[in-house]
Scaffold this motif. Structure first.
Motif, PDB file in Angstrom:
ATOM      1  N   GLN A  30       0.824  -1.197   0.000  1.00 30.70           N
ATOM      2  CA  GLN A  30       0.000   0.000   0.000  1.00 30.70           C
ATOM      3  C   GLN A  30       0.871   1.265   0.000  1.00 30.70           C
ATOM      4  OE1 GLN A  30      -2.396  -0.667   3.478  1.00 30.70           O
ATOM      5  NE2 GLN A  30      -4.080  -1.594   2.318  1.00 30.70           N
ATOM      6  N   LEU A  31       1.928   1.261   0.794  1.00 34.78           N
ATOM      7  CA  LEU A  31       2.816   2.421   0.827  1.00 34.78           C
ATOM      8  C   LEU A  31       3.508   2.640  -0.513  1.00 34.78           C
ATOM      9  CD1 LEU A  31       4.449   2.014   4.364  1.00 34.78           C
ATOM     10  CD2 LEU A  31       2.833   3.768   3.630  1.00 34.78           C
ATOM     11  N   VAL A  32       3.936   1.553  -1.138  1.00 37.30           N
ATOM     12  CA  VAL A  32       4.570   1.666  -2.458  1.00 37.30           C
ATOM     13  C   VAL A  32       3.571   2.203  -3.473  1.00 37.30           C
ATOM     14  CG1 VAL A  32       5.533   0.308  -4.361  1.00 37.30           C
ATOM     15  CG2 VAL A  32       6.347  -0.075  -2.035  1.00 37.30           C
ATOM     16  N   SER A  33       2.343   1.728  -3.400  1.00 35.67           N
ATOM     17  CA  SER A  33       1.307   2.196  -4.315  1.00 35.67           C
ATOM     18  C   SER A  33       1.036   3.686  -4.117  1.00 35.67           C
ATOM     19  CB  SER A  33       0.030   1.390  -4.103  1.00 35.67           C
ATOM     20  OG  SER A  33      -1.011   1.882  -4.897  1.00 35.67           O
ATOM     21  N   GLN A  34       0.940   4.125  -2.871  1.00 32.83           N
ATOM     22  CA  GLN A  34       0.699   5.541  -2.593  1.00 32.83           C
ATOM     23  C   GLN A  34       1.849   6.401  -3.099  1.00 32.83           C
ATOM     24  OE1 GLN A  34       0.091   5.560   1.636  1.00 32.83           O
ATOM     25  NE2 GLN A  34      -2.058   4.945   1.493  1.00 32.83           N
ATOM     26  N   LYS A  35       3.070   5.938  -2.898  1.00 37.98           N
ATOM     27  CA  LYS A  35       4.225   6.706  -3.365  1.00 37.98           C
ATOM     28  C   LYS A  35       4.276   6.727  -4.886  1.00 37.98           C
ATOM     29  CE  LYS A  35       7.002   6.267   0.763  1.00 37.98           C
ATOM     30  NZ  LYS A  35       8.261   5.854   1.373  1.00 37.98           N
ATOM     31  N   SER A  36       3.885   5.648  -5.529  1.00 36.50           N
ATOM     32  CA  SER A  36       3.855   5.621  -6.995  1.00 36.50           C
ATOM     33  C   SER A  36       2.830   6.615  -7.535  1.00 36.50           C
ATOM     34  CB  SER A  36       3.523   4.219  -7.498  1.00 36.50           C
ATOM     35  OG  SER A  36       4.539   3.317  -7.158  1.00 36.50           O
ATOM     36  N   ALA A  38       1.773   9.318  -5.991  1.00 32.89           N
ATOM     37  CA  ALA A  38       2.292  10.667  -5.739  1.00 32.89           C
ATOM     38  C   ALA A  38       3.375  11.030  -6.750  1.00 32.89           C
ATOM     39  CB  ALA A  38       2.844  10.753  -4.317  1.00 32.89           C
ATOM     40  N   LEU A  39       4.228  10.094  -7.091  1.00 35.16           N
ATOM     41  CA  LEU A  39       5.276  10.344  -8.077  1.00 35.16           C
ATOM     42  C   LEU A  39       4.681  10.608  -9.457  1.00 35.16           C
ATOM     43  CD1 LEU A  39       8.294  10.448  -8.700  1.00 35.16           C
ATOM     44  CD2 LEU A  39       8.228   7.981  -9.058  1.00 35.16           C
ATOM     45  N   ARG A  40       3.675   9.832  -9.833  1.00 36.47           N
ATOM     46  CA  ARG A  40       3.017  10.038 -11.126  1.00 36.47           C
ATOM     47  C   ARG A  40       2.354  11.413 -11.175  1.00 36.47           C
ATOM     48  NH1 ARG A  40      -0.687   5.878 -11.415  1.00 36.47           N
ATOM     49  NH2 ARG A  40      -2.292   7.242 -10.600  1.00 36.47           N
ATOM     50  N   ASP A  41       1.687  11.799 -10.071  1.00 37.61           N
ATOM     51  CA  ASP A  41       1.058  13.115 -10.018  1.00 37.61           C
ATOM     52  C   ASP A  41       2.102  14.228 -10.118  1.00 37.61           C
ATOM     53  OD1 ASP A  41      -1.394  11.898  -9.761  1.00 37.61           O
ATOM     54  OD2 ASP A  41      -1.576  12.250  -7.590  1.00 37.61           O
TER      55      ASP A  41
END
Length: 101
Positions: A30-36, A38-41
């Protein structure tokens, strides 16, 4: 009889360890998904800013050319107006590059 208790306790401990590990792995995913996300945004925002920068630079070039043309027009109009005897008021902006001052 004791081996049954040992087996049940061992299975219980194994299930507890499995639950804790799977919970930890799920949380990390979940943390990796959230960071991904945020990075895409952030990358999308950076791309929008780059596009805006290019557009503004283009507008700046157009405005610079327009100012140059207006300065040339002013340079050619001032002598003609003076030839006709018309009063030429002092402009409220600098007329550098027009040959008049």
């Amino acid at each position: 009889m004791y081996w049954w208790i040992a087996m049940v306790v061992g299975i219980g401990i194994g299930l507890l360890v499995q639950y804790m590990c799977s919970h930890k792995i799920l949380r990390l995913k979940q943390l990796v998904s959230q960071k991904s996300i945020a990075l895409r945004d952030a990358r999308l925002e950076a791309q929008k800013l780059d596009d805006q920068e290019a557009e503004l630079k283009g507008q700046q070039v157009v405005l610079t050319h327009s100012i140059g043309r207006l300065q040339n027009d002013i340079s050619s109009l001032i002598p003609r107006l003076k030839e006709k005897g018309l009063e030429v008021p002092a402009p409220p902006f600098p007329v550098e590059g027009t040959g008049e001052g």
